[in-house]
Design an enzyme around this catalytic site. Structure first.
Site, short mmCIF file in Angstrom:
data_model
loop_
_atom_site.label_atom_id
_atom_site.label_comp_id
_atom_site.label_asym_id
_atom_site.label_seq_id
_atom_site.Cartn_x
_atom_site.Cartn_y
_atom_site.Cartn_z
N ARG A 148 0.89 -1.35 0.18
CA ARG A 148 -0.11 0.16 0.03
C ARG A 148 0.73 1.27 -0.05
O ARG A 148 0.41 2.34 -0.04
CB ARG A 148 -1.00 0.11 1.37
CG ARG A 148 -1.87 -1.08 1.28
CD ARG A 148 -2.68 -1.11 2.45
NE ARG A 148 -4.02 -0.14 2.62
CZ ARG A 148 -5.02 -0.59 2.27
NH1 ARG A 148 -5.55 -1.84 2.06
NH2 ARG A 148 -6.26 0.51 2.19
N TYR A 151 0.80 4.15 -2.54
CA TYR A 151 -0.42 5.12 -2.41
C TYR A 151 -0.09 6.09 -0.96
O TYR A 151 -0.16 7.29 -1.30
CB TYR A 151 -1.56 4.34 -2.45
CG TYR A 151 -2.86 5.32 -2.28
CD1 TYR A 151 -3.38 5.89 -3.20
CD2 TYR A 151 -3.64 5.18 -1.18
CE1 TYR A 151 -4.51 6.82 -3.55
CE2 TYR A 151 -4.95 6.04 -1.09
CZ TYR A 151 -5.22 6.59 -2.26
OH TYR A 151 -6.49 7.56 -2.18
N GLY A 154 3.18 8.02 -1.34
CA GLY A 154 3.03 9.14 -2.17
C GLY A 154 2.17 10.31 -1.86
O GLY A 154 2.26 11.55 -2.00
N ASN A 180 -13.01 6.99 3.45
CA ASN A 180 -13.86 6.01 2.80
C ASN A 180 -15.07 6.72 2.19
O ASN A 180 -16.16 7.02 2.77
CB ASN A 180 -14.05 4.74 3.21
CG ASN A 180 -12.81 3.94 3.71
OD1 ASN A 180 -11.94 4.15 4.22
ND2 ASN A 180 -12.71 2.83 2.86
N ARG A 283 -10.96 2.30 11.31
CA ARG A 283 -10.75 3.73 10.66
C ARG A 283 -12.05 4.54 10.89
O ARG A 283 -13.02 4.13 10.61
CB ARG A 283 -10.44 3.57 8.95
CG ARG A 283 -10.27 4.92 8.47
CD ARG A 283 -9.93 4.98 7.06
NE ARG A 283 -8.74 4.24 6.76
CZ ARG A 283 -8.59 3.84 5.44
NH1 ARG A 283 -9.57 3.61 4.74
NH2 ARG A 283 -7.24 3.14 5.24
P1 NAD Z 1 -10.96 7.29 -9.37
O1 NAD Z 1 -10.09 6.20 -9.51
O2 NAD Z 1 -12.25 7.05 -9.65
O3 NAD Z 1 -10.63 8.89 -9.82
C1 NAD Z 1 -9.09 9.26 -10.14
C2 NAD Z 1 -9.08 9.83 -11.31
O4 NAD Z 1 -7.73 10.30 -11.54
C3 NAD Z 1 -9.26 8.75 -12.64
O5 NAD Z 1 -10.14 9.64 -13.30
C4 NAD Z 1 -8.17 8.60 -13.22
O6 NAD Z 1 -8.08 8.32 -14.51
C5 NAD Z 1 -7.20 9.97 -13.05
N1 NAD Z 1 -5.76 9.79 -13.05
C6 NAD Z 1 -4.92 8.93 -12.51
N2 NAD Z 1 -3.72 9.17 -12.62
C7 NAD Z 1 -3.96 10.11 -13.46
C8 NAD Z 1 -2.65 10.89 -13.98
N3 NAD Z 1 -1.41 10.54 -13.88
N4 NAD Z 1 -3.03 11.97 -14.68
C9 NAD Z 1 -4.32 12.36 -14.70
N5 NAD Z 1 -5.34 11.47 -14.32
C10 NAD Z 1 -4.96 10.57 -13.65
O7 NAD Z 1 -10.68 7.70 -7.78
P2 NAD Z 1 -11.67 8.54 -6.91
O8 NAD Z 1 -12.58 7.81 -5.78
O9 NAD Z 1 -12.65 9.50 -7.50
O10 NAD Z 1 -10.59 9.41 -6.14
C11 NAD Z 1 -10.28 10.82 -6.20
C12 NAD Z 1 -9.25 11.44 -5.53
O11 NAD Z 1 -9.78 11.15 -3.95
C13 NAD Z 1 -7.89 10.57 -5.53
O12 NAD Z 1 -6.88 11.54 -5.51
C14 NAD Z 1 -7.97 9.52 -4.35
O13 NAD Z 1 -6.68 9.33 -3.86
C15 NAD Z 1 -8.55 10.64 -3.47
N6 NAD Z 1 -9.63 9.90 -2.25
C16 NAD Z 1 -10.56 9.20 -2.60
C17 NAD Z 1 -11.14 8.29 -1.55
C18 NAD Z 1 -12.55 7.58 -1.73
O14 NAD Z 1 -12.70 6.98 -0.97
N7 NAD Z 1 -13.00 7.50 -3.03
C19 NAD Z 1 -10.64 8.16 -0.16
C20 NAD Z 1 -9.45 8.97 -0.09
C21 NAD Z 1 -8.88 9.78 -1.16
N1 UDP Z 2 -12.90 -5.59 1.87
C1 UDP Z 2 -13.67 -6.85 2.13
N2 UDP Z 2 -14.31 -7.44 0.62
C2 UDP Z 2 -14.10 -6.72 -0.52
C3 UDP Z 2 -13.36 -5.58 -0.76
C4 UDP Z 2 -12.92 -5.17 0.67
O1 UDP Z 2 -13.69 -7.44 2.89
O2 UDP Z 2 -14.69 -7.36 -1.41
C5 UDP Z 2 -12.38 -5.06 2.74
C6 UDP Z 2 -10.85 -4.69 2.90
O3 UDP Z 2 -10.17 -5.60 3.22
C7 UDP Z 2 -10.73 -3.42 3.98
C8 UDP Z 2 -12.03 -2.81 3.59
O4 UDP Z 2 -13.08 -3.80 3.24
O5 UDP Z 2 -10.76 -4.12 5.20
C9 UDP Z 2 -12.13 -1.64 2.71
O6 UDP Z 2 -11.67 -1.77 1.56
P1 UDP Z 2 -11.48 -0.84 0.47
O7 UDP Z 2 -10.67 -1.51 -0.63
O8 UDP Z 2 -12.84 -0.37 -0.03
O9 UDP Z 2 -10.71 0.26 0.99
P2 UDP Z 2 -9.51 0.71 2.01
O10 UDP Z 2 -9.01 -0.44 2.38
O11 UDP Z 2 -8.70 1.32 1.38
O12 UDP Z 2 -10.16 1.46 3.12
#
Ligand code: NAD
Ligand code: UDP
Ligand code: UDP
Length: 319
Positions: A148, A151, A154, A180, A283
């Site tokens: 992980r 990510y 980064g 999430n 979390r």
């Molecule tokens: P997503 O994968 O649907 O969207 C990410 C977008 O970024 C995609 O459209 C992808 O094509 C684009 N992308 C990836 N690499 C790229 C690059 N090098 N240049 C240009 N575009 C690029 O994911 P999301 O859930 O919409 O997440 C959006 C942002 O929110 C991300 O930065 C993610 O880390 C952050 N985030 C999301 C969650 C969540 O639960 N959804 C939680 C924490 C953080």
């Molecule tokens: N998870 C699960 N079944 C699935 C996908 C995910 O039990 O089919 C669990 C995963 O191991 C984690 C939690 O659900 O403990 C959330 O996973 P997700 O990938 O959505 O997000 P993140 O781990 O990045 O919070």
């Protein structure tokens, strides 16, 4: 937000063809802004922005944020980055590059233009947290060399860059730590728990629980989250974060699965699979700072949010 041009405010959304980015763009357009959506379509999909094609205030540019970008805008939301474990682990080196090189380029752009810049950071900066619920002052418990890490580290390095550009160049940065989040337009195959379990239930497949399902997450509906993004961007030059944005109501993964089965119906059951490496055990955000600085808290309960998400995937599967 200041304006660099004449007329409407022009907002750049990187990652705008993704799940959260496309919802953000909808809200920006609704309130009258012009939007430039930049995305390399790695995990994003044109179907998320299809409905905007033809809107004279919307523009799409296929571009990778790892490379410099010279455009004129009044504010930047930096969301570009794959977000689901399956996607970000697919090409981990590219994931780190996207977070770090992408941040440098977007910060360089914000510096040249003198405009505010929002960063979509993550609860993953807390790793497998030893402090519960997570407060912004907690520095986290992150494995720097695990699967992980591309990510987590980064995003941590991106936060460092945002705060160094703030200190060194006076940039107005807005760093949100997103917990999430779920809702319509999640990628159907991105493996995140809400989309995975809903799609499995709708297809009549067994629901996959990793580990014993006692690990917890707190799920925020996308519309609530986007509201916080807009409030943060408009919070003025004194508010930089990091600010936790998420829903503080905590569920075990087993509870989530049982709720989804109860909603979708059918005869599906739970099957247990091994817990992935470094999977955080608990979390839950402490959102006191978001309440105080943004006057924000989530409104949509899991029950309601799941109904909307199930309806979306039902239609998606039927397409
Ligand atoms: P997503 O994968 O649907 O969207 C990410 C977008 O970024 C995609 O459209 C992808 O094509 C684009 N992308 C990836 N690499 C790229 C690059 N090098 N240049 C240009 N575009 C690029 O994911 P999301 O859930 O919409 O997440 C959006 C942002 O929110 C991300 O930065 C993610 O880390 C952050 N985030 C999301 C969650 C969540 O639960 N959804 C939680 C924490 C953080
Ligand atoms: N998870 C699960 N079944 C699935 C996908 C995910 O039990 O089919 C669990 C995963 O191991 C984690 C939690 O659900 O403990 C959330 O996973 P997700 O990938 O959505 O997000 P993140 O781990 O990045 O919070
Ligand atoms: N950059 C960009 N668009 C701009 C201005 C800068 O993509 O409008 C990139 C630029 O290519 C550089 C990065 O942002 O690699 C950081 O810019 P900064 O001015 O902070 O650093 P420097 O150019 O001095 O390395």
């Amino acid at each position: 937000m200041k304006r660099t041009g004449y007329g409407r405010r022009r907002v750049l959304v990187t990652g705008g063809a993704g799940f959260l980015g496309s919802h953000l763009i909808d809200r920006l357009l609704e309130r009258g802004d012009e939007v430039l959506c930049v995305d390399n379509l790695f995990t994003g999909d044109k179907s998320n922005i299809d409905h905007l094609v033809g809107n004279p205030r919307f523009e799409f540019m296929r571009h990778d944020v790892c490379f410099p970008l010279f455009v004129e805008v009044d504010a930047i939301f930096n969301l570009a980055c794959p977000a689901s474990p399956i996607h970000y682990q697919h090409d981990p080196v590219q994931t780190t590059k996207t977070s770090v090189h992408g941040a440098i380029n977007m910060l360089g752009l914000a510096k040249r233009l003198g405009v505010p810049i929002f960063q979509a950071s993550t609860s993953e900066v807390y790793g497998d947290p030893a402090v519960h619920p997570q407060v912004e002052s907690y520095w986290g418990n992150v494995n720097p060399i695990g699967i992980r890490s591309c990510y987590d580290e980064g995003k941590r390095c991106a936060e460092t860059l945002f705060f160094d550009y703030h200190r060194q160049h006076g940039l107005d940065v807005k760093v949100a730590r997103i917990f999430n989040t779920y809702g319509p337009r999640m990628h159907i195959a991105d493996g995140r728990v809400v989309s995975n379990l809903i799609v499995q239930a709708l297809k009549g497949e067994d629901l996959t629980i990793y580990g014993d399902g006692s690990q917890t997450r707190s799920f925020c509906y996308c519309d609530d989250l986007i509201e916080a993004f807009l409030l943060f961007m408009d919070s003025g030059p004194g508010t930089h974060g990091p600010i936790n944005i998420g829903n503080p109501i905590e569920f075990t993964i087993r509870q989530l699965a049982e709720t989804i089965i109860a909603k979708v119906g059918g005869t599906t059951k739970l099957v247990q699979l091994p817990l992935p490496q470094d999977d955080p055990l608990q979390r839950k955000p402490d959102i006191s700072m978001a309440r105080q600085k943004l006057g924000w808290e989530p409104k949509i309960e899991l029950d309601q949010g799941l109904d909307r998400t199930i309806a979306y995937f039902k239609q998606k599967i039927a397409e």
